[in-house]
Write a protein that holds these residues in place. Structure first.
Motif, PDB file in Angstrom:
ATOM      1  N   GLN B  47       0.819  -1.210   0.000  1.00  0.00           N
ATOM      2  CA  GLN B  47       0.000   0.000   0.000  1.00  0.00           C
ATOM      3  C   GLN B  47       0.852   1.258   0.000  1.00  0.00           C
ATOM      4  OE1 GLN B  47      -3.461   0.718   2.045  1.00  0.00           O
ATOM      5  NE2 GLN B  47      -4.333  -1.326   1.840  1.00  0.00           N
ATOM      6  N   LYS B  51       1.108   4.286  -2.623  1.00  0.00           N
ATOM      7  CA  LYS B  51       0.913   5.684  -2.202  1.00  0.00           C
ATOM      8  C   LYS B  51       2.056   6.554  -2.700  1.00  0.00           C
ATOM      9  CE  LYS B  51      -1.880   4.653   1.829  1.00  0.00           C
ATOM     10  NZ  LYS B  51      -1.749   4.083   3.154  1.00  0.00           N
ATOM     11  N   ILE B  54       1.754   7.216  -6.316  1.00  0.00           N
ATOM     12  CA  ILE B  54       0.726   8.224  -6.569  1.00  0.00           C
ATOM     13  C   ILE B  54       1.253   9.616  -6.238  1.00  0.00           C
ATOM     14  CG2 ILE B  54      -1.519   9.066  -5.772  1.00  0.00           C
ATOM     15  CD1 ILE B  54      -2.361   6.098  -5.575  1.00  0.00           C
ATOM     16  N   CYS B 160      -2.201  -0.391  -9.537  1.00  0.00           N
ATOM     17  CA  CYS B 160      -3.524  -0.328  -8.926  1.00  0.00           C
ATOM     18  C   CYS B 160      -4.368  -1.527  -9.362  1.00  0.00           C
ATOM     19  CB  CYS B 160      -4.196   0.982  -9.294  1.00  0.00           C
ATOM     20  SG  CYS B 160      -5.692   1.271  -8.376  1.00  0.00           S
ATOM     21  N   GLU B 173     -11.530   0.047  -1.598  1.00  0.00           N
ATOM     22  CA  GLU B 173     -10.209   0.675  -1.481  1.00  0.00           C
ATOM     23  C   GLU B 173      -9.472   0.792  -2.819  1.00  0.00           C
ATOM     24  OE1 GLU B 173      -7.100   0.102   1.933  1.00  0.00           O
ATOM     25  OE2 GLU B 173      -8.726  -1.342   2.112  1.00  0.00           O
ATOM     26  N   TYR B 177      -8.297   4.285  -4.873  1.00  0.00           N
ATOM     27  CA  TYR B 177      -6.959   4.546  -5.419  1.00  0.00           C
ATOM     28  C   TYR B 177      -7.044   4.760  -6.925  1.00  0.00           C
ATOM     29  CZ  TYR B 177      -4.224   3.225  -1.230  1.00  0.00           C
ATOM     30  OH  TYR B 177      -3.641   3.178   0.005  1.00  0.00           O
TER      31      TYR B 177
END
Ligand code: HEM
Lengths: 340, 207
Positions: B47, B51, B54, B160, B173, B177
């Motif tokens: 995760q 992140k 991103i 993703c 979730e 994303y």
């Protein structure tokens, strides 16, 4: 049997100071403590097998305490003990009650324990319908009470390639079914979980078609291993484990062991099952534990025993989760890769 | 300015530090990592890898939409941290989840589609990580370097997808994303505004 979980609520016994645990734990522990205190105060009326479940809860002044587990006695089934399984130890109570898949309360492993705190499992009725001589709406305890509550230690194998060893309390599903007297055209038994998004917040989300449904072929349901379960670790089922009544079918992946059952239907045709509807390629109707059938998402050859050390290798998964001699005959002549 | 870079550098290590903290905190199943620490570690690191990826692709949109051009200086560091967390994620998979069971790992890469996709992401990230330094930019030349780094537009949605496929059923979730990623990529389609400097080629100049 003595369970290590005692530590989790008996703070003095474990030498924990109140400051060692989070406020939420403290809160939960206190709830359980209240329930236990209530139980000992209630004294005589309890400890008489399952009859004590409903009666016991009515005695609590604190309604919040009613959802906490109450001690249950079951006669150990000597065919299903740690020793007969060849397992060194039970999965800890903490792990079995804090690490759950129960999408009705959220998809994260700790969602159920958090979101089911206020779930009130009783009163609880189960509708019995379909091809059966004794249909009706039963209080769940009436389904169980005529039978001897047994404690059975089973391996529990999740399709996500982890497993536990859990002491369940329940009665043979087959005995209950026999009493309900299915008609000759009843070839399958279908089960349904409560559908109530207000009480089960996970049902507000999307992803699965609610209500959750499961099913067994009649001979599978009648197999002595199939357990209609109301407790674990010597107490009533915690909410996050499927209170107040669930199925445990130890030779199948965990999702077959449907929780919080509100309907049992006797049907002629193979009933729809939730994960099969969601993704038929990955989840079949039978869902027998099968290390030889590779799952598109997880190799099923091995499994992690919850509680093993960080660097412990996964162990080999056993055919039918180790219950081959009890159930293999149900599937003779069937291609288990096709009928997965 | 030197200081803020150091601050960002340390901040990017906070998720890792938190992991060590959890591992040494009492909790269900022994530690704050929970009853299945192997799964927790792997998912947590995955995760955070996503992140950081991103964050790396959010920097240009932040400049475009809000004029926060100061963030650009941290982009390389964020991108390399993304790679760092991906490597930790994969390491936890190899070491802790599979305990170096290479045949199983190989089977996973071939058969488990979500892992195949993850592997593609990892392989595609390697050239980006290797070329994330001034010497390499000079060697490749700006244009070639920029073209190479456009790979990130494919990698992040694929990562993703890996997440989405890994979860059972359709879960919220990964979709959240995904929506964020889609929005960030869409911003790049907005034509460059005049006052931000002329760009005669008409192409986006940077990632
Ligand atoms: C850009 C590269 C990658 C990113 C950003 C990434 C990210 C993620 C994310 C976000 C998850 C889900 C976490 C969750 O459910 O909370 C995940 C799961 C997973 N990833 Fe990756 N991943 C990458 C590459 C890989 C690679 C190369 C492998 C293996 C070769 C891999 C193996 C796994 C596994 C096995 C899981 C599932 C863990 C479980 O079942 O609990 N990933 N990854």
């Amino acid at each position: 049997m003595f369970y290590k979980k005692q530590k989790s609520w008996d703070m003095s016994a474990s030498g924990l100071k109140a400051s060692d645990i989070t406020p939420k734990n403290l809160f939960d522990n206190r709830r359980q403590f209240i329930a236990r205190a209530g139980k000992s105060a209630a004294g005589l009326g309890l400890g008489l097998g399952l009859g004590s479940i409903a009666g016991g809860q009515a005695l609590f002044a604190n309604p919040g305490a009613a959802q906490a587990a109450i001690a249950l006695k079951g006669k150990p089934n000597m065919a299903h003990t740690l020793k007969s399984l060849g397992e060194p130890e039970l999965t800890s109570y903490d792990a079995a009650t804090n690490y759950n898949n129960f999408y009705e309360f959220g998809t994260g492993k700790s969602d159920p324990v958090e979101n089911a705190v206020d779930f009130e499992p009783t009163p609880w009725t189960v509708v019995v319908d379909g091809a059966v001589a004794n249909p009706g709406t039963y209080d769940y305890s009436d389904l169980i009470r005529p039978h001897q509550l047994e404690e059975r230690v089973y391996r529990f194998r999740c399709v996500e390639a982890w497993s536990m060893v859990v002491p369940w309390l329940g009665v043979s599903l087959g005995d209950v079914i026999a009493r309900l007297e299915p008609l000759s055209n009843a070839r399958y038994v279908a089960f349904q979980t409560l559908h109530d998004p207000e009480r089960m917040p996970g049902q507000n989300g999307f992803g699965l078609d609610w209500p959750y449904v499961e099913g067994l072929r009649m001979d599978e349901a009648m197999n002595p291993l199939s357990l209609l379960t109301t407790g674990m670790y010597g107490e009533t089922l915690p909410n996050q484990n499927g209170a107040p009544i669930r199925l445990v079918v130890p030779w199948k992946y965990g999702y077959k062991s449907i929780k919080s059952i509100v309907r049992i239907s006797f049907v002629e045709d193979q009933p729809p099952t939730t994960w099969n509807i969601t993704n038929p390629r990955e989840y079949g109707f039978y869902s027998n534990v099968n290390p030889l059938r590779s799952h598109p998402r997880w190799s099923q050859a091995r499994e992690r025993r919850v509680g093993d050390g960080l660097f412990t290798a996964k162990r080999k998964t056993l055919m039918f989760n180790g219950y081959e001699k009890d159930v293999a005959a149900l599937y003779t002549g069937m291609d288990l890769k096709k009928y997965h | 300015m030197k200081h803020t870079k150091a601050v960002v550098f340390v901040a990017c290590l906070v998720p890792l530090a938190w992991l060590f903290w959890l591992a040494n905190t009492p909790g269900v199943g022994g530690s704050g990592l929970g009853a299945n620490p192997q799964e927790f570690l792997n998912r947590y690191l995955g995760q955070w890898a996503l992140k950081f990826l991103i964050m790396a692709i959010a920097i240009t949109p932040a400049r475009k939409l809000f004029g926060w051009s100061g963030l650009t200086r941290y982009r390389r560091m964020i991108g390399l941290y993304a790679f760092f967390y991906v490597v930790l994620h994969v390491t936890s998979y190899v070491v802790i989840d599979q305990t170096f069971n290479w045949p199983e790992i190989w089977q996973d890469i071939l058969k488990r589609n979500f892992i195949t996709v993850g592997m593609v992401c990892l392989l595609a990230l390697i050239p980006l990580a290797i070329t994330s330094n001034n010497a390499m930019i000079r060697r490749l030349g700006g244009r070639a370097w920029r073209n190479l780094h456009k790979l990130i537009y494919a990698i992040v949605p694929l990562a993703c997808l890996h997440f989405f496929m890994m979860r059972k059923g359709i879960q919220m979730e990964p979709l959240v994303y995904g929506a964020i990623i889609a929005a960030l990529l869409m911003v790049r389609l907005i034509p460059r505004r005049k006052q931000q400097g002329s760009n005669p080629s008409g192409r986006p100049r940077s990632l």
